[in-house]
Design an enzyme around this catalytic site. Structure first.
Site, PDB file in Angstrom:
ATOM      1  N   TRP A 135      -4.465  -8.918   3.665  1.00 19.70           N
ATOM      2  CA  TRP A 135      -4.360  -9.566   2.347  1.00 19.70           C
ATOM      3  C   TRP A 135      -4.119 -11.054   2.502  1.00 19.70           C
ATOM      4  O   TRP A 135      -4.683 -11.867   1.749  1.00 19.70           O
ATOM      5  CB  TRP A 135      -3.256  -8.903   1.522  1.00 19.70           C
ATOM      6  CG  TRP A 135      -3.472  -7.432   1.403  1.00 19.70           C
ATOM      7  CD1 TRP A 135      -2.679  -6.444   1.910  1.00 19.70           C
ATOM      8  CD2 TRP A 135      -4.592  -6.760   0.795  1.00 19.70           C
ATOM      9  NE1 TRP A 135      -3.226  -5.215   1.642  1.00 19.70           N
ATOM     10  CE2 TRP A 135      -4.398  -5.371   0.969  1.00 19.70           C
ATOM     11  CE3 TRP A 135      -5.733  -7.207   0.121  1.00 19.70           C
ATOM     12  CZ2 TRP A 135      -5.306  -4.424   0.487  1.00 19.70           C
ATOM     13  CZ3 TRP A 135      -6.642  -6.270  -0.360  1.00 19.70           C
ATOM     14  CH2 TRP A 135      -6.427  -4.891  -0.176  1.00 19.70           C
ATOM     15  N   ASP A 192       2.636 -13.547  -2.635  1.00 18.89           N
ATOM     16  CA  ASP A 192       2.013 -12.318  -3.125  1.00 18.89           C
ATOM     17  C   ASP A 192       2.992 -11.180  -2.866  1.00 18.89           C
ATOM     18  O   ASP A 192       3.191 -10.750  -1.741  1.00 18.89           O
ATOM     19  CB  ASP A 192       0.696 -12.092  -2.371  1.00 18.89           C
ATOM     20  CG  ASP A 192       0.085 -10.715  -2.647  1.00 18.89           C
ATOM     21  OD1 ASP A 192       0.616  -9.969  -3.495  1.00 18.89           O
ATOM     22  OD2 ASP A 192      -0.924 -10.391  -1.996  1.00 18.89           O
ATOM     23  N   LYS A 228       2.057  -0.769  -7.691  1.00 22.60           N
ATOM     24  CA  LYS A 228       3.002  -0.212  -6.718  1.00 22.60           C
ATOM     25  C   LYS A 228       4.288   0.109  -7.485  1.00 22.60           C
ATOM     26  O   LYS A 228       4.438   1.194  -7.995  1.00 22.60           O
ATOM     27  CB  LYS A 228       3.270  -1.189  -5.570  1.00 22.60           C
ATOM     28  CG  LYS A 228       2.045  -1.891  -5.028  1.00 22.60           C
ATOM     29  CD  LYS A 228       1.156  -1.021  -4.155  1.00 22.60           C
ATOM     30  CE  LYS A 228       0.040  -1.876  -3.566  1.00 22.60           C
ATOM     31  NZ  LYS A 228      -0.943  -1.103  -2.817  1.00 22.60           N
TER      32      LYS A 228
END
Lengths: 360, 360
Positions: free
Chosen positions: A106, A173, A197
């Site tokens: 990511w 992030d 999440k």
């Protein structure tokens, strides 16, 4: 039907488990929201009932994360993948250069977008060991406009245990560990996080933005990628993703009712301790990351003898444990233990690992 | 509770009414999806069950709109507001110039984004009369890379009755009339549409893209704004908005079961004829748009005597008619009559207009 069905221990890496009571209220609102005789899916986003949902969601984020004055909370779309681009667009200043801590897939994708309208500098990397640790002891260039990092790496199973020390503006992030532990929001200029999440279902992305960075980019920013566009309109510049925001709000209400972030952090620590202790004790298994950088959210481990894989998978299936397959780039197993996964589900996994040991 | 509650006639301009049976199935899946013992909100988007949903949704779009070979269907995020930007990014060619038909607020916003990475040329406009008509008799420059238009204008209440004749590639924002009438997809290079009118709930955006335009932009395109990124990954480059896609799929199933687009077009024509006939007959009311450009989706009208507004609003409330307030830029009333609004609800509105006439 739910009552007679065996409980599934849902270790999905995301979208992931949310509390059952959230599902129940979320299900009802699809038929009749706020006793309006209308579905949450068919009401105007400008109706006072939905505006109240959006405002409660934003306000719960502020309350649960102790967001200081001078920050704006937004519920947008596009996932963290759009956040990679938006954060860079909004943070580029006179140097047109962002610094990145490359701790996994990511982070690398975020760097790619930073290179679109500016230059992305790799400040540190753990690519040399397949991202199995968090880089330390790096120096941060003084000519970068911001430092970007990924607080938790879902694929590798590593997590920053402290916020990087820096004088440059900080962007994070937090897709996979926000609301799982206490954070000091005042250290950040932009926090962003895909919902799916610990916050809610897929389809909305949270931004927590320091107001003073808004509208200060050194590069032209398209309307929808400019955080000022959305901040100026209280997160309602265009039609928001109504249902994902609603369910996120319900889930944040659940978190508040259950003691908030400090309380869930204790549970998350207990879950992680239980599972890592078993990985370290059980001679059949080993963890795949540096011990000091182990993620409390995504626990990655392998069997020392891959020949036991089928047997272990069979035991997992018998125990109704779902979603434990490791990411293809790491292999082995990954136990994602987000907020709504109870400690009892982790005990079932540990029991299953011990059962494998007994019969092997 | 639903059974005893009076039926609401939902004229919301979007998000809007969807069929009751869609709400019922959508509500169940939040508790137990596909009999997995898991919520649709907590399963992995890579699970075979959700991949099947995405594939069915894409396939239903192709079937219902008779999409020819050589086109790809995508369910993305960001709304039409992001579509303004994405369509321009993906269609810019050597001239770096897009042509726009300026028929209202949304078309103007699309032009603004076309000016971000290229030049947006206003080919024709109806701004001179507050967008109350569709421009005709304009000539299309030969040096534009594409022509962009908005097929239906929700605010003004106008609608293109035919696809503009042109030799340049054609891009259309069909947010508010897609699936309401038959279209010839082969005429278009990109069609995009926010879901929250005739397709599903807010939170996903449909793209129908001619494959041959993919990856041909003359300007650099950020990853998430490049349609090729998503086409290459079968609309699963990143986590999709799972629930909005799922409910859209259910709604498209409903449309297919009820005869598809040709059948719903007849119903939509009947609804529009009924209401426009009353507006034209009833001396208390008048329409606000050119008769030949009247939208079948959003019917805009005013009271000749504004002094009757409170009385009319009272009658509307008594009849359980909701969402009829006109957009602030037009005033008066707007009846949005999307696919799931039954003809019987339109009859209730017409009866209410006649009741006002009787007592005035």
């Amino acid at each position: 039907m739910e009552a007679t069905m065996a409980k599934v221990h849902n270790y999905s890496a995301g979208p992931c488990i949310l509390p059952q009571e959230v599902f129940e209220e979320a299900s009802k609102a699809v038929l009749n929201f706020d006793n309006l005789g209308l579905s949450i899916l068919e009401i105007s986003h400008r109706s006072k009932n939905f505006v109240a949902v959006m405002e409660e969601a934003r306000s719960l984020v502020k309350e649960l994360l102790n967001v200081p004055d001078g920050y704006t909370v937004l519920f947008l779309q596009g996932g963290a993948s759009t956040g990679f681009l938006m954060s860079a667009y909004n943070m580029m200043r006179e140097n047109k250069k962002g610094g990145y801590l490359n701790t996994g897939a990511w982070a690398k994708k975020a760097m790619k977008e930073g290179n679109f309208m500016g230059k992305a500098v790799e400040v540190a990397s753990s690519a040399d060991k397949n991202y199995s640790y968090i880089p330390k002891g790096y120096s941060i260039p003084s000519d970068i406009d911001y430092l970007h990092y990924t607080s938790n790496n879902t694929i590798a199973g590593t997590q920053f245990k402290a916020v990087p020390e820096t004088n440059v503006p900080l962007v994070c992030d937090m897709s996979s560990d926000i609301f799982s532990k206490e954070i000091d929001v005042s250290k950040f200029d932009i926090i962003y996080a895909g919902a799916q999440k610990n916050m809610g279902p897929a389809g909305t992305t949270l931004y927590i933005v320091k107001d003073e960075i808004l509208g200060k980019s050194s590069v032209p920013v398209p309307t929808m990628l400019d955080l000022k566009t959305h901040a100026d309109k209280d997160s309602m510049f265009n039609t928001p993703p109504v249902y994902p925001v609603y369910v996120s709000m319900l889930n944040l209400r659940w978190l508040k009712k259950n003691g908030g972030v400090a309380a869930i952090e204790k549970v998350n620590n207990a879950k992680a301790e239980l599972l890592y202790a078993e990985i370290d004790r059980n001679p059949l298994f080993k963890g795949t990351t540096a011990v000091e950088d182990r993620s409390n959210m995504n626990v990655t481990f392998v069997l020392n003898d891959e020949g036991l894989t089928d047997k272990f998978n069979e035991l997992l299936a018998n125990a109704n444990i779902s979603g434990l397959k490791g990411h293809r780039s790491v292999g082995g197993f990954r136990a994602s233990m987000y907020n709504a996964l109870p400690l009892s589900s982790v005990q079932v996994l540990v029991d299953t690992m011990q059962e494998l040991e007994k019969i092997s």
